[in-house]
Design an enzyme around this catalytic site. Sequence first.
Site, PDB file in Angstrom:
ATOM      1  NE  ARG A 141       1.840  17.186 -13.044  1.00 21.05           N
ATOM      2  CZ  ARG A 141       2.211  16.161 -12.176  1.00 21.05           C
ATOM      3  NH1 ARG A 141       1.982  16.333 -10.972  1.00 21.05           N
ATOM      4  NH2 ARG A 141       3.384  15.524 -12.582  1.00 21.05           N
ATOM      5  CD  GLU A 164       8.397  16.116 -22.791  1.00 18.99           C
ATOM      6  OE1 GLU A 164       7.663  17.049 -22.636  1.00 18.99           O
ATOM      7  OE2 GLU A 164       8.140  14.779 -23.017  1.00 18.99           O
ATOM      8  NE  ARG A 212      -4.206  -1.957   1.707  1.00 19.80           N
ATOM      9  CZ  ARG A 212      -4.357  -2.964   2.395  1.00 19.80           C
ATOM     10  NH1 ARG A 212      -3.237  -3.133   3.422  1.00 19.80           N
ATOM     11  NH2 ARG A 212      -4.992  -4.172   2.098  1.00 19.80           N
ATOM     12  CE  LYS A 254       0.486  13.761 -14.695  1.00 18.81           C
ATOM     13  NZ  LYS A 254       0.092  14.518 -16.150  1.00 18.81           N
ATOM     14  CG  HIS A 297       6.964  11.179 -25.180  1.00 20.26           C
ATOM     15  ND1 HIS A 297       5.922  11.001 -25.310  1.00 20.26           N
ATOM     16  CD2 HIS A 297       7.372  12.154 -24.325  1.00 20.26           C
ATOM     17  CE1 HIS A 297       5.126  12.080 -24.764  1.00 20.26           C
ATOM     18  NE2 HIS A 297       6.110  12.665 -23.853  1.00 20.26           N
ATOM     19  CG  HIS A 309       2.427  15.767 -24.320  1.00 21.86           C
ATOM     20  ND1 HIS A 309       3.185  16.909 -24.202  1.00 21.86           N
ATOM     21  CD2 HIS A 309       3.236  14.835 -23.648  1.00 21.86           C
ATOM     22  CE1 HIS A 309       4.236  16.626 -23.681  1.00 21.86           C
ATOM     23  NE2 HIS A 309       4.507  15.311 -23.435  1.00 21.86           N
ATOM     24  CD  GLU A 339      -2.723  16.469 -16.080  1.00 16.64           C
ATOM     25  OE1 GLU A 339      -1.518  15.975 -16.135  1.00 16.64           O
ATOM     26  OE2 GLU A 339      -3.503  16.116 -16.898  1.00 16.64           O
ATOM     27  CG  HIS A 363      -0.223  11.259 -26.788  1.00 19.08           C
ATOM     28  ND1 HIS A 363      -0.993  11.756 -25.625  1.00 19.08           N
ATOM     29  CD2 HIS A 363       0.790  11.054 -26.185  1.00 19.08           C
ATOM     30  CE1 HIS A 363      -0.173  11.941 -24.826  1.00 19.08           C
ATOM     31  NE2 HIS A 363       0.969  11.747 -24.919  1.00 19.08           N
ATOM     32  CE  LYS A 422       6.555  17.734 -14.011  1.00 22.15           C
ATOM     33  NZ  LYS A 422       6.498  16.358 -14.791  1.00 22.15           N
ATOM     34  CG  ASN A 470      -0.712  16.849 -20.643  1.00 17.85           C
ATOM     35  OD1 ASN A 470       0.411  16.052 -20.364  1.00 17.85           O
ATOM     36  ND2 ASN A 470      -1.614  16.700 -19.931  1.00 17.85           N
TER      37      ASN A 470
END
Length: 350
Positions: free
Chosen positions: A228, A176, A112, A134, A252, A235, A224, A239, A214, A232
């Site tokens: 936040r 990035e 946990r 993340k 990426h 992206h 997010e 994607h 960041k 992206n």
Amino acid sequence: MKVNIPLKKVVDNSYDITIDTLPAIHFDTKVAIVTNPTVAALHLESLLAKISAKELHIITVPDGEEYKNQTSIDLILNSMFENRFNRKSMLIAFGGGVIGDMTGFASSIYQRGIDFVQIPTTLLSQVDASVGGKTGMNNKYGKNLIGAFHQPKAVYIDPSFLETLPSREFGAGVAEIVKMAVTFNRDFFEFLESADLTNKDVLAEVIKRAVQTKANVVAQDEKEHGIRAALNYGHTFGHVIENETKYKRYLHGEAVAIGMVLANMTSMKMGLMSEDEASRVKTLLQKYNLPTSYAIKDIEKFYETFYLDKKSADSAITFILPVGIGNVKITDECEKDLLLSVLDEMGAAR
Ligand code: NAD
Ligand code: GLY
């Protein structure tokens, strides 16, 4: 009848990100370093000269985005069970974003949740993936669809690990960095325009500014729910490009670079960005050999693929559109015709 559980606790998840030569660190607990064969061959020896623990294990998972999956997570968890890790034990992520995301995720679910530390070794993971908590893995339905927000206890960024990084991977990290500057920090963008990233001091300064940018965003919106999402930028388009090229043609960060150009074209059509600003972003990306064009064969198909983006709530597609340089708008109100005309223009720019 109702029973209320009062759980409105304020949890302090704050942590430090150190950007410097890796210090010697001793952990008074059982620790496993999670890495891959590429990073281990290049840097594990020097890491082991710095890291000590009550009991130290090494867990090696195969290298590659295609191994960011349940099998690798099981490998990490099984090794921890076999070595009788408990809730005070810890993981250290030592590698790029793939290792960081998986190590964070394994630590978020082991008994946990246990602590973990990030020691990122790619530019992309130093400026982005290691910061913000993340964590996750891919499955057959898509990238990063399983995961958790689980903040590291500390992040140690040693830019000297980047000396062995292939230049394409370095460029992917720069994409990035540009993302963060365009969306949040005009001064930083202007600094980047004249920065020489082959100079170690300049590189360390750039990493620091990207991480600070960041960190500011994550501090405002850890999970997010709002701002936040601006991280992206590039992206939504990127994607689709990764999906169309089966994750093989572009790294990426490279797909994100093309995605940023497309987002800028959208902003321009909506009167949010000038031609000159869009052209400055493109020039900066090209300085690091990042791709800025992509031959779109079927614009309708490209448009339909937007809907596979997990960040779209139901049928609305979320776009992150720069407002000039240093500001950003998050919107799900982009006209289909306008987007198709952007895709058409990019298609024509082959
Ligand atoms: P990566 O982890 O696959 O690393 C790229 C390659 O570089 C790998 O082959 C790796 O073994 C190698 N490598 C690592 N360090 C090296 C070094 N010092 N010298 C030579 N080679 C080295 O890719 P990445 O670009 O670091 O990360 C991409 C991943 O990060 C994706 O899975 C993406 O989803 C994730 N990501 C996460 C976040 C987040 O906020 N958690 C943000 C951005 C990206
Ligand atoms: N890489 C995007 C984020 O961390 O939110």
